[in-house]
Design an enzyme around this catalytic site. Structure first.
Site, PDB file in Angstrom:
ATOM      1  N   LYS A 162     -22.766   3.707 -18.405  1.00 29.76           N
ATOM      2  CA  LYS A 162     -22.955   5.134 -18.117  1.00 29.76           C
ATOM      3  C   LYS A 162     -24.393   5.400 -17.674  1.00 29.76           C
ATOM      4  O   LYS A 162     -24.631   6.184 -16.748  1.00 29.76           O
ATOM      5  CB  LYS A 162     -22.624   5.963 -19.363  1.00 29.76           C
ATOM      6  N   HIS A 220      10.586 -11.980   9.278  1.00 29.89           N
ATOM      7  CA  HIS A 220      10.939 -10.691   8.679  1.00 29.89           C
ATOM      8  C   HIS A 220      11.506 -10.864   7.265  1.00 29.89           C
ATOM      9  O   HIS A 220      12.576 -10.343   6.935  1.00 29.89           O
ATOM     10  CB  HIS A 220      11.911  -9.923   9.567  1.00 29.89           C
TER      11      HIS A 220
END
Length: 523
Positions: A134, A276
């Site tokens: 922090k 595919h």
């Protein structure tokens, strides 16, 4: 500068601490880490001396103290913060080096008990990491040994860390806390009332790390990125090393995964060609050249611009043959220098080297996913991955005609391929290669017809072929179609209300039918 060091994994920590000391940085530490550093003749201040309060409750409480968190959280640019530190005699802590109790490793062990898991939940470590992260503008926080070298290099060069480095360390620290808390949540919410552990926890916390942004997604108007498991299985696609070629696209990666998953399921030298998301050619052979040549024969048209995967070393002879066609991605566990030389002029071909998994009795050792996930509207469908492997002993012959040893091998080969073909799947095989593949149709009979049409277009003879159906034949018509074009043996799961009718049809047509007892839907 002051550095607080408290690590469970002590890899490289002595050398790192020694280098910090040489830079004039004061060392503060806890418990076992402090003892290790002291044994190495490094001057170290124990946290208990800093706080004036001894470690207690078997080490559960040692750093949860204002003398620690005040030194981590105080903003150096806020006069009131610095005045408060001075009033209470608190020194700033400029560098925090923490890695956490090994919760993930503990719960991964066979026989781990709830008590073992609970005792390996770190409290003080994450609290310190959050405080330091922090306050990243003033504190550098290191949560992994891989960060030591870069931090040292910067400290030696400039005497401090740049804001960019401190922010990157902060992000890595918060990511680590998120991963850690996610692992705890997954484990604890999976415990059932009877003490057993469910595969599906009460809350699922994905822990994935971005590998790269992609140019676009499945279509050019979509955005995409590739992520990997926090701990990827050896031999899985994300462990691949790209040796040459353009950047992989979203579709390249999806098709490459389909090809690699299929080819690594074979023990013989094998080649899989995918287009595919469906295998359009699969074969085994004595080497890469034979396997590729046979796989290519199945459907040369679809193989154009396809994805090719081999589970054996690609040599020059095979490379010369493959280079004659347009290929998007080429994968193998190894390439000879001569083979790589063949593709040097084809700069767009993406060549991936992937080690085969070590093999074993777990999905991890086989390089496979334990779970599969599918996104649905505002939710996820989760299931154990389809890792079932069919053995010869699992087959149940239900026809009057008994299969020959050669037919059994063809049936097992066809079944293995069908597992990787989109449903409804019908696969004709013979002699260790696919002859026709029908995939993704709404009707099983249409898949059967398409497979036979593809075989005819490729000039392949279906007389005497083996056929695999990924799910049961709901009526005899699908069976009649494959027999009409030459199939003499069929493998299917069974389980239809009309099984007896379909089996009777097999006897009427004089073909072998075996049941696997397992369905392989792949949607």
């Amino acid at each position: 500068m002051n550095a607080l060091i408290s690590v469970s994994d002590k890899t490289g920590i002595v050398d790192f601490a020694r280098a910090l000391h040489a830079l004039g940085i004061k060392l503060i530490s806890t418990g076992g880490t402090a003892k290790l550093l002291a044994d190495e003749k490094l001057p170290v201040t124990e946290v208990a001396e800093l706080t004036g309060f001894p470690e207690m409750l078997d080490g559960r409480v040692k750093t949860l103290h204002p003398m620690v968190h005040g030194g981590l959280l105080a903003r150096r640019d806020v006069p009131e913060h610095m005045a408060a530190l001075k009033t209470h005699g608190i020194d700033t802590i400029d560098l925090l080096v923490v890695n956490l109790y090994p919760f993930e490793a503990t719960v991964a062990k066979a026989g781990c008990t709830l008590e073992d898991a609970i005792e390996n939940i770190d409290i003080g470590g994450p609290a310190m990491v959050r405080s330091a992260a922090k306050n990243w503008k003033d504190v550098g926080v290191l949560t992994d040994a891989s960060q030591y070298a870069g931090v040292l290099e910067e400290l030696k060069a400039a005497g401090k860390l740049t804001d960019a480095t401190k922010f990157a360390l902060s992000v890595a620290a918060f990511n680590r806390i998120s991963q850690y808390d996610g692992a705890i949540s997954d484990y604890l919410s999976g415990i059932q009332p009877d003490g057993t552990h469910s595969l599906f926890p009460g809350q699922s916390n994905g822990r994935f790390v971005k590998v790269q942004d992609l140019r676009y997604g499945e279509n050019s108007h979509q955005q995409a990125a590739l992520y990997r498991d926090l701990y990827p299985a050896p031999g899985s696609l994300v462990t691949a090393k790209q040796l040459q070629g353009k950047e992989l696209s979203y579709n390249n990666i999806a098709d490459a995964d389909a090809a690699w998953e299929c080819v690594k399921s074979f023990t013989e030298s094998a080649c899989v060609i995918v287009k595919h998301a469906n295998p359009c050619g699969v074969a085994v052979g004595k080497d890469a050249l034979e396997a590729y040549s046979k796989a290519f024969k199945t459907d040369p048209t679809s193989a154009f611009g396809g994805i090719i995967a081999l589970n054996c070393t690609l040599d020059e002879a095979a490379a010369q043959q493959i280079s004659k066609q347009f290929v998007e991605v080429l994968m193998a566990p190894a390439f000879t220098p001569a083979a790589l030389e063949v593709f040097k002029s084809k700069v767009n071909v993406r060549i991936l080297q992937i080690d085969l998994p070590p093999g074993g009795d777990t999905a991890w050792k086989q390089g496979r996913n334990l779970m599969d996930v599918k996104r649905v509207g505002s939710g996820l469908l989760m299931q154990t991955a389809d890792n079932h492997e069919l053995a010869l002993a699992d087959l149940k012959v239900v026809s009057k005609l008994q299969p020959t040893p050669a037919q059994l091998q063809d049936l097992l080969f066809a079944w293995k391929v069908a597992k990787y073909v989109k449903s409804n799947a019908i696969v004709f095989c013979g002699g260790g290669m696919t002859l026709g593949v029908g995939a993704g149709q709404m009707s099983r009979i249409d898949s059967a017809r398409i497979a036979s049409i593809k075989a005819a277009n490729a000039g392949l003879e279906l007389a005497g072929s083996a056929v695999a159906s990924d799910a049961f034949f709901p009526f005899r018509d699908g069976l009649d179609v494959v027999v009409d074009v030459g199939a003499t043996c069929v493998i299917q799961p069974g389980g239809s209300m009309r099984d007896e009718e379909v089996i009777a049809a097999a006897d009427e047509r004089g073909v072998v039918m075996v049941l696997s007892g397992v369905r392989h839907f792949r949607h």
